[in-house]
Design an enzyme around this catalytic site. Structure first.
Site, PDB file in Angstrom:
ATOM      1  N   GLY A  12       0.706  -1.074  -0.083  1.00  0.00           N
ATOM      2  CA  GLY A  12      -0.041   0.042  -0.164  1.00  0.00           C
ATOM      3  C   GLY A  12       0.966   1.162   0.103  1.00  0.00           C
ATOM      4  O   GLY A  12       1.800   1.165   0.576  1.00  0.00           O
ATOM      5  N   TYR A  42      -7.469  -5.642  -8.043  1.00  0.00           N
ATOM      6  CA  TYR A  42      -7.897  -5.359  -6.871  1.00  0.00           C
ATOM      7  C   TYR A  42      -9.137  -6.021  -6.353  1.00  0.00           C
ATOM      8  O   TYR A  42      -9.874  -6.287  -7.233  1.00  0.00           O
ATOM      9  CB  TYR A  42      -7.978  -3.924  -6.748  1.00  0.00           C
ATOM     10  N   ASP A  93       6.833   5.487  -3.554  1.00  0.00           N
ATOM     11  CA  ASP A  93       6.762   5.434  -2.115  1.00  0.00           C
ATOM     12  C   ASP A  93       8.018   5.363  -1.605  1.00  0.00           C
ATOM     13  O   ASP A  93       8.374   5.908  -0.566  1.00  0.00           O
ATOM     14  CB  ASP A  93       6.084   4.318  -1.896  1.00  0.00           C
TER      15      ASP A  93
END
Length: 331
Positions: free
Chosen positions: A44, A114, A275
């Site tokens: 995530g 997903y 990220d």
């Protein structure tokens, strides 16, 4: 801009968003058949950043909602083993974590599937009799953080009331002297239409001190096709310091300088690269390191990630988690 901490300080960071179970292919592309070669992990965007920040030595809590099921408990144990404070992980009595699967091609590019429409994280700000007391405690603790970090995905998964609550939380952090970081991750499938996404992105930019948009995302959401145009838009809306991520080309620093990665790589898996860059950049800035050296640290950790499988590779001897080298102050 004024930084959260001085050189060497360990700051209190809260990263907020949705973390999911991750299915990723094992082995090399073209090797073991994909239907028998999947590994269960987790990922995530804001969770990835949180773990990298913890590996850099910061005090990091992750705020999300999971279920009361065994997989949720396993996720918490694994995140704690990575050094995260999980006291802000709320437990929903009837929902479970979302799930996604990553497939990568021979060039390391990824495609995602997903299963997240009823994930617990979507009810993070639900409150009421379900999670009200725990949410109130968590919000009070987050308000005193040195840094709150979230993304456009964090907003995308929430209903409008939750989006307003998240932006109010960001304002509370700033009012108490903390800073806010926003990653402009845009995933069109999470939004009803681009205009709605643009509205909430702009509202979030207005409460951010550190902006971490990606040129490709910004072009999709509002048409800016240069790093200069993206930076100008974010700064006009009030973001204090904007670094525009340019993928393999590097990034545009807040002063307009373009900084390329130290070398061109042939990635194994590009999952989580942005990220990781966010974490390297913020880790440096929160310790008083200038934007150029902080971005170089971001490139280093992103480069390490893309040469390994999964959004959060296991830490190894090549992991560049040392403190960024100080350079002449800039920005």
């Amino acid at each position: 801009m004024e930084l959260v901490g001085g050189t060497g300080d360990v700051t209190r960071i809260v990263c907020l968003g949705e973390a999911m179970l991750e299915l990723s292919q094992m082995g090399e592309p073209g090797g073991v058949p994909a239907d028998t070669a999947w590994r269960m992990g987790y990922g995530g965007d804001t969770l990835n950043t949180a773990i990298h920040l913890a590996r850099f030595g910061h005090d990091v809590a992750y705020m999300t909602a999971l279920g009361t099921d065994g997989l949720s408990g396993d996720l918490v144990e694994k995140w704690q083993a990575q050094g995260l404070d999980c006291s802000l992980v709320l437990r929903h009595p009837t929902r479970q974590p979302g799930l996604y699967a990553i497939a990568t091609d021979d060039a390391g590019e990824r495609t995602f599937s997903y299963w997240r429409d009823t994930s617990a994280a979507r009810a993070l700000f639900e409150g009421g009799p379900v999670m009200g007391e725990a949410l109130a405690r968590a919000r009070a603790e987050v308000g005193g953080a040195d840094l709150l970090s979230f993304s456009l995905i964090s907003l995308a998964i929430l209903p409008d009331t939750g989006r307003e609550a998240l932006l109010d939380l960001a304002r509370d952090v700033r009012a108490k002297g903390g800073k806010v970081a926003l990653d402009g991750n845009y995933r069109a499938r999470l939004w009803g239409d681009v205009a709605t996404a643009r509205h909430w992105r702009d509202a979030a930019i207005a409460v951010a001190d550190f902006g971490l948009p990606t040129l490709e995302d910004e072009t999709q959401i509002s048409g800016e096709d240069t790093a200069e145009a993206v930076a100008a838009h974010w700064q006009e809306l009030g973001c204090g310091e904007t670094v525009v991520k340019l993928g393999a080309q590097g990034c545009r620093l807040p002063d307009g300088t373009l900084l390329a990665p130290p070398q061109r790589l042939d990635p194994v898996d590009t999952s989580g690269a942005g990220d990781a860059f966010n974490a390297g950049y913020l880790a440096g800035r929160l310790r008083g390191i200038g934007p150029a050296s902080s971005a170089a640290a971001g490139h280093a950790i992103a480069g390490w990630v893309i040469m390994r499988r999964g959004a959060i590779p296991d830490r190894d001897h090549g992991a560049p988690y040392g403190a960024p080298a100080a350079a002449a102050p800039s920005g």
